[in-house]
Design a protein around this motif. Structure first.
Motif, PDB file in Angstrom:
ATOM      1  N   PRO A  84      55.444  53.472  82.343  1.00 20.38           N
ATOM      2  CA  PRO A  84      54.406  54.272  81.679  1.00 20.38           C
ATOM      3  C   PRO A  84      53.004  53.863  82.129  1.00 20.38           C
ATOM      4  O   PRO A  84      52.825  52.796  82.707  1.00 20.38           O
ATOM      5  N   PRO A  85      52.003  54.692  81.842  1.00 25.47           N
ATOM      6  CA  PRO A  85      50.637  54.369  82.249  1.00 25.47           C
ATOM      7  C   PRO A  85      50.157  53.052  81.636  1.00 25.47           C
ATOM      8  O   PRO A  85      50.607  52.654  80.568  1.00 25.47           O
ATOM      9  N   GLU A  86      49.241  52.410  82.332  1.00 25.49           N
ATOM     10  CA  GLU A  86      48.652  51.167  81.834  1.00 25.49           C
ATOM     11  C   GLU A  86      47.860  51.447  80.560  1.00 25.49           C
ATOM     12  O   GLU A  86      47.473  52.576  80.282  1.00 25.49           O
ATOM     13  N   ARG A  87      47.551  50.397  79.825  1.00 23.00           N
ATOM     14  CA  ARG A  87      46.825  50.550  78.551  1.00 23.00           C
ATOM     15  C   ARG A  87      45.508  51.294  78.724  1.00 23.00           C
ATOM     16  O   ARG A  87      45.152  52.124  77.917  1.00 23.00           O
ATOM     17  N   GLY A  88      44.757  51.000  79.748  1.00 26.04           N
ATOM     18  CA  GLY A  88      43.468  51.637  79.947  1.00 26.04           C
ATOM     19  C   GLY A  88      43.561  53.098  80.364  1.00 26.04           C
ATOM     20  O   GLY A  88      42.587  53.822  80.339  1.00 26.04           O
ATOM     21  N   GLN A  89      44.756  53.546  80.770  1.00 25.23           N
ATOM     22  CA  GLN A  89      44.933  54.910  81.265  1.00 25.23           C
ATOM     23  C   GLN A  89      45.783  55.756  80.321  1.00 25.23           C
ATOM     24  O   GLN A  89      46.463  56.661  80.742  1.00 25.23           O
ATOM     25  N   ARG A  90      45.738  55.478  79.061  1.00 28.11           N
ATOM     26  CA  ARG A  90      46.604  56.185  78.117  1.00 28.11           C
ATOM     27  C   ARG A  90      45.973  57.448  77.558  1.00 28.11           C
ATOM     28  O   ARG A  90      46.067  57.737  76.381  1.00 28.11           O
ATOM     29  N   SER A  91      45.338  58.212  78.403  1.00 28.93           N
ATOM     30  CA  SER A  91      44.799  59.500  77.977  1.00 28.93           C
ATOM     31  C   SER A  91      45.941  60.505  77.913  1.00 28.93           C
ATOM     32  O   SER A  91      47.029  60.272  78.432  1.00 28.93           O
ATOM     33  N   VAL A  92      45.690  61.623  77.297  1.00 25.60           N
ATOM     34  CA  VAL A  92      46.700  62.680  77.219  1.00 25.60           C
ATOM     35  C   VAL A  92      47.083  63.126  78.620  1.00 25.60           C
ATOM     36  O   VAL A  92      48.264  63.327  78.925  1.00 25.60           O
ATOM     37  N   ARG A  93      46.104  63.236  79.484  1.00 25.43           N
ATOM     38  CA  ARG A  93      46.374  63.665  80.867  1.00 25.43           C
ATOM     39  C   ARG A  93      47.271  62.652  81.591  1.00 25.43           C
ATOM     40  O   ARG A  93      48.201  63.030  82.301  1.00 25.43           O
ATOM     41  N   ALA A  94      46.998  61.363  81.406  1.00 27.64           N
ATOM     42  CA  ALA A  94      47.822  60.326  82.042  1.00 27.64           C
ATOM     43  C   ALA A  94      49.253  60.381  81.532  1.00 27.64           C
ATOM     44  O   ALA A  94      50.206  60.264  82.303  1.00 27.64           O
ATOM     45  N   TRP A  95      49.421  60.567  80.217  1.00 27.34           N
ATOM     46  CA  TRP A  95      50.766  60.647  79.658  1.00 27.34           C
ATOM     47  C   TRP A  95      51.504  61.894  80.133  1.00 27.34           C
ATOM     48  O   TRP A  95      52.703  61.841  80.412  1.00 27.34           O
ATOM     49  N   LEU A  96      50.821  63.020  80.208  1.00 29.90           N
ATOM     50  CA  LEU A  96      51.466  64.243  80.702  1.00 29.90           C
ATOM     51  C   LEU A  96      51.873  64.101  82.155  1.00 29.90           C
ATOM     52  O   LEU A  96      52.967  64.513  82.551  1.00 29.90           O
ATOM     53  N   SER A  97      51.007  63.526  82.945  1.00 33.10           N
ATOM     54  CA  SER A  97      51.327  63.291  84.354  1.00 33.10           C
ATOM     55  C   SER A  97      52.551  62.400  84.480  1.00 33.10           C
ATOM     56  O   SER A  97      53.444  62.651  85.276  1.00 33.10           O
ATOM     57  N   TRP A  98      52.586  61.341  83.681  1.00 29.54           N
ATOM     58  CA  TRP A  98      53.734  60.431  83.697  1.00 29.54           C
ATOM     59  C   TRP A  98      55.001  61.153  83.239  1.00 29.54           C
ATOM     60  O   TRP A  98      56.057  61.029  83.853  1.00 29.54           O
ATOM     61  N   ALA A  99      54.899  61.930  82.167  1.00 30.05           N
ATOM     62  CA  ALA A  99      56.072  62.602  81.601  1.00 30.05           C
ATOM     63  C   ALA A  99      56.712  63.563  82.593  1.00 30.05           C
ATOM     64  O   ALA A  99      57.931  63.681  82.655  1.00 30.05           O
ATOM     65  N   PHE A 100      55.904  64.255  83.394  1.00 30.94           N
ATOM     66  CA  PHE A 100      56.456  65.217  84.345  1.00 30.94           C
ATOM     67  C   PHE A 100      57.086  64.566  85.567  1.00 30.94           C
ATOM     68  O   PHE A 100      57.858  65.186  86.274  1.00 30.94           O
ATOM     69  N   SER A 101      56.752  63.302  85.818  1.00 30.75           N
ATOM     70  CA  SER A 101      57.308  62.662  87.007  1.00 30.75           C
ATOM     71  C   SER A 101      58.011  61.347  86.710  1.00 30.75           C
ATOM     72  O   SER A 101      58.401  60.639  87.629  1.00 30.75           O
ATOM     73  N   ALA A 102      58.215  61.020  85.441  1.00 32.59           N
ATOM     74  CA  ALA A 102      58.775  59.719  85.073  1.00 32.59           C
ATOM     75  C   ALA A 102      60.236  59.581  85.476  1.00 32.59           C
ATOM     76  O   ALA A 102      60.644  58.566  86.005  1.00 32.59           O
ATOM     77  N   VAL A 103      61.023  60.590  85.225  1.00 33.43           N
ATOM     78  CA  VAL A 103      62.454  60.526  85.529  1.00 33.43           C
ATOM     79  C   VAL A 103      62.735  61.494  86.661  1.00 33.43           C
ATOM     80  O   VAL A 103      62.393  62.664  86.593  1.00 33.43           O
ATOM     81  N   ARG A 104      63.320  60.965  87.707  1.00 35.77           N
ATOM     82  CA  ARG A 104      63.604  61.807  88.862  1.00 35.77           C
ATOM     83  C   ARG A 104      64.935  61.388  89.480  1.00 35.77           C
ATOM     84  O   ARG A 104      65.151  60.207  89.735  1.00 35.77           O
ATOM     85  N   PRO A 105      65.840  62.333  89.733  1.00 37.62           N
ATOM     86  CA  PRO A 105      67.075  61.982  90.444  1.00 37.62           C
ATOM     87  C   PRO A 105      66.744  61.550  91.866  1.00 37.62           C
ATOM     88  O   PRO A 105      65.812  62.069  92.478  1.00 37.62           O
ATOM     89  N   LEU A 106      67.504  60.603  92.382  1.00 36.91           N
ATOM     90  CA  LEU A 106      67.206  60.070  93.703  1.00 36.91           C
ATOM     91  C   LEU A 106      67.948  60.788  94.821  1.00 36.91           C
ATOM     92  O   LEU A 106      67.561  60.723  95.960  1.00 36.91           O
ATOM     93  N   ARG A 107      69.018  61.450  94.528  1.00 36.10           N
ATOM     94  CA  ARG A 107      69.752  62.182  95.567  1.00 36.10           C
ATOM     95  C   ARG A 107      68.891  63.326  96.054  1.00 36.10           C
ATOM     96  O   ARG A 107      68.305  64.073  95.282  1.00 36.10           O
ATOM     97  N   GLY A 108      68.772  63.475  97.354  1.00 43.64           N
ATOM     98  CA  GLY A 108      68.023  64.579  97.914  1.00 43.64           C
ATOM     99  C   GLY A 108      66.548  64.300  98.076  1.00 43.64           C
ATOM    100  O   GLY A 108      65.805  65.163  98.491  1.00 43.64           O
ATOM    101  N   ALA A 109      66.101  63.074  97.774  1.00 41.84           N
ATOM    102  CA  ALA A 109      64.689  62.754  97.983  1.00 41.84           C
ATOM    103  C   ALA A 109      64.344  62.879  99.457  1.00 41.84           C
ATOM    104  O   ALA A 109      63.263  63.298  99.824  1.00 41.84           O
ATOM    105  N   VAL A 110      65.275  62.532 100.302  1.00 40.06           N
ATOM    106  CA  VAL A 110      65.144  62.732 101.742  1.00 40.06           C
ATOM    107  C   VAL A 110      66.451  63.360 102.191  1.00 40.06           C
ATOM    108  O   VAL A 110      67.507  62.794 101.983  1.00 40.06           O
TER     109      VAL A 110
END
Length: 122
Positions: A84-110
């Motif tokens: 998750p974002p660092e303490r200083g970066q816990r804005s709504v925007r930082a959390w939304l950015s993290w939430a959309f990319s936090a979990v990602r399947p690894l198959r097919g990355a390349v």
């Protein structure tokens, strides 16, 4: 494994899973078997797997130690979880950015095609 994995990322792994070309795998380092490393399985060769990192500038992979025996492959990575974002970066925007990319399947990355193209270029 940058750009696929960053420092602090966590992996959900499956022990004993069938490994296919393109999978991200956890394996024991061939020279230091007490050390676990994460690499991408590129292709099966005589004697095991040819593995590489996704960062072409780092050569701590099969270019350095050759084919990795099958018995040193411990698990197949299924999901990546970003920290998750660092303490200083816990804005709504930082959390939304993290939430959309936090979990990602690894198959097919390349894709397998991109891997073989990258290997031919060397």
């Amino acid at each position: 494994m940058v750009p696929t994995l960053n420092p602090g990322d966590q992996l959900l792994v499956q022990y004993g899973a069938t490994v296919r070309p393109g999978d991200v795998v956890v394996l024991r380092h061939p020279f230091r078997q007490d050390l676990l490393i994460v690499k991408r399985a590129v292709e099966r060769r005589a004697g095991g797997w040819w593995v590489t990192g996704d960062n072409p500038l780092v050569e701590n992979d099969s270019r350095e130690f050759g084919v990795v025996p099958e018995e040193l492959v411990v698990a197949r990575a299924r999901l990546r979880l970003r920290r998750p974002p660092e303490r200083g970066q816990r804005s709504v925007r930082a959390w939304l950015s993290w939430a959309f990319s936090a979990v990602r399947p690894l198959r097919g990355a390349v894709s397998e095609r991109a891997l073989s193209r990258r290997l031919r270029a060397r």
